[in-house]
Design an enzyme around this catalytic site. Structure first.
Site, PDB file in Angstrom:
ATOM      1  N   GLN A 185      -4.573  -1.487   9.813  1.00  0.00           N
ATOM      2  CA  GLN A 185      -4.557  -2.813   9.179  1.00  0.00           C
ATOM      3  C   GLN A 185      -5.157  -3.860  10.127  1.00  0.00           C
ATOM      4  O   GLN A 185      -4.754  -3.963  11.279  1.00  0.00           O
ATOM      5  CB  GLN A 185      -3.105  -3.190   8.814  1.00  0.00           C
ATOM      6  CG  GLN A 185      -2.968  -4.496   8.077  1.00  0.00           C
ATOM      7  CD  GLN A 185      -3.599  -4.486   6.682  1.00  0.00           C
ATOM      8  OE1 GLN A 185      -3.478  -3.530   5.924  1.00  0.00           O
ATOM      9  NE2 GLN A 185      -4.280  -5.562   6.348  1.00  0.00           N
ATOM     10  N   LYS A 236       0.842  -1.204   0.000  1.00  0.00           N
ATOM     11  CA  LYS A 236       0.000   0.000   0.000  1.00  0.00           C
ATOM     12  C   LYS A 236       0.872   1.248   0.000  1.00  0.00           C
ATOM     13  O   LYS A 236       0.631   2.188  -0.761  1.00  0.00           O
ATOM     14  CB  LYS A 236      -0.937  -0.015   1.219  1.00  0.00           C
ATOM     15  CG  LYS A 236      -2.086  -1.014   1.070  1.00  0.00           C
ATOM     16  CD  LYS A 236      -2.840  -1.253   2.360  1.00  0.00           C
ATOM     17  CE  LYS A 236      -3.876  -2.357   2.162  1.00  0.00           C
ATOM     18  NZ  LYS A 236      -4.516  -2.818   3.399  1.00  0.00           N
ATOM     19  N   ASP A 284     -11.124   3.026   4.391  1.00  0.00           N
ATOM     20  CA  ASP A 284     -11.425   1.592   4.268  1.00  0.00           C
ATOM     21  C   ASP A 284     -12.934   1.354   4.179  1.00  0.00           C
ATOM     22  O   ASP A 284     -13.373   0.271   3.796  1.00  0.00           O
ATOM     23  CB  ASP A 284     -10.882   0.837   5.494  1.00  0.00           C
ATOM     24  CG  ASP A 284      -9.612   0.066   5.170  1.00  0.00           C
ATOM     25  OD1 ASP A 284      -9.362  -0.201   3.979  1.00  0.00           O
ATOM     26  OD2 ASP A 284      -8.882  -0.274   6.126  1.00  0.00           O
TER      27      ASP A 284
END
Ligand code: NDP
Length: 313
Positions: free
Chosen positions: A108, A64, A131
């Site tokens: 994460q 990422k 997200d």
């Protein structure tokens, strides 16, 4: 490749190349980023928080950050010990919420056991939840319509939908079966397909006659986490198959030594004999997830700068 109607004559499936499509999205993201820098002197920035040493998470986070840099998106990386107290993590999230140079916050998952994931996700400010896991963003997706324009859509379902919309002529009225009902993939995917006027069935580990249900589907989205579970027997002739699964399996290498490889939830070779189009693993949905995360980050930066979204969802 051109769009096509779903039901085709029997032949090997066309491959839906997520790697190439994701590169196209990243090029758009880079362009949108440069426009924002030039016109508003705002540089989109993603904060990436990694807790612990989960090897898969480390790989994702590394990818990422690398792809963000390629799109001129700044990143702020935070690597925290797996024993971190929940309060300390929440404090960091709060600092990032209040940091005006940060437009997106990614924590994460999975998080260590002592930490309440839902609490952490819902502490991220809705406007920086790139997200799309915050309860309010999930609610906006569920309501749909105009609310979708304010939401951040979870990256894996969004990437899967973009692949479908690129390749399928008309999604309206198609029978779509989503296998899996997680908050990260299955549920948001089903809501996006409802929004596209598909007729959607969600199946899971307690579903009876699951193979027969899947065999009615024009579109199958497999988000299960079971290596190569879906083969040609599950498919209707000409179905479009989107394989979200990422599973590492052991293999014997040619020299006889032990190795491993990544496979999807779909048995690619078998399914390809019946499907009309199929995503490979790797090289299908995976690259789209990261591209959509960067896309959401730039969208957030545009919104903070008081501009319209650079692209429609
Ligand atoms: P979860 O484990 O959260 O959910 C799996 C779902 O599959 C559950 O709803 C479960 O049912 C269902 N399921 C499990 N076994 C069966 C079975 N035998 N028959 C039918 N349904 C079953 O996984 P995620 O949704 O997070 O991820 C799914 C897959 O996608 C994984 O392989 C993951 O690695 C991958 N993934 C890939 C991403 C990408 O970027 N390409 C991003 C995120 C995930 P139940 O609810 O009843 O338990």
């Amino acid at each position: 490749m051109a769009k096509r109607a779903i039901r085709g004559e029997a032949k090997m499936a066309d491959i839906i190349d997520g790697k190439a499509f994701a590169a196209k999205i990243r090029a758009e993201v880079k362009n949108d980023t440069e426009k924002l820098i030039n016109e508003k002197q705002v540089n989109p920035c993603l904060a990436v928080v990694l807790v612990g040493e989960n090897p898969a998470s480390k790989v994702y986070v590394g990818q990422k950050s690398k792809m963000a840099a390629e799109c001129n998106i700044k990143t702020k990386d935070f690597k925290l010990d797996s024993s971190i107290a929940q309060e300390t993590l929440l404090k960091l999230v709060d600092e990032l919420n209040n940091d005006s140079s940060v437009h997106g916050i990614l924590v994460q998952l999975p998080l260590p056991k002592q930490i309440d994931e839902r609490k952490v996700i819902d502490t991220i400010t809705v406007e920086k939840d790139v997200d799309g896991f915050h309860a309010i963003n999930a609610g906006r997706l569920s309501i749909g319509g105009a609310m979708l324009k304010k939401a951040f859509i979870p990256c894996t379902p969004l990437g899967s939908l973009l692949l479908l919309k690129d390749r399928v002529e008309d999604l309206r009225g198609k029978n779509a079966v989503v296998i899996g009902r997680s908050n990260i993939v299955g549920k948001p995917m089903s809501q996006l397909l409802i929004e596209e006027s598909c007729t959607v069935t969600v199946v899971h580990s307690k579903t009876k006659n699951i193979e027969q249900v899947c065999a009615q589907a024009d579109i199958i989205i497999a988000a299960i986490g079971r290596a190569e579970m879906i083969d040609a027997n599950w498919l209707k002739e000409g179905a479009v198959v989107i394989d979200v699964g990422i599973n590492r399996i052991s293999i014997k290498k040619e020299d006889g030594s032990e190795g491993s490889k990544i496979v999807g939830d779909v048995d690619f070779e078998s399914a390809s004999t019946k499907a009309s189009m199929i995503t490979p693993v790797p090289g299908g949905v995976g690259p789209m997830t990261i591209a959509c995360l960067l896309r959401n980050t730039v969208t957030s930066a545009y919104r903070f700068a008081g501009l319209d979204d650079p692209r429609e969802n």
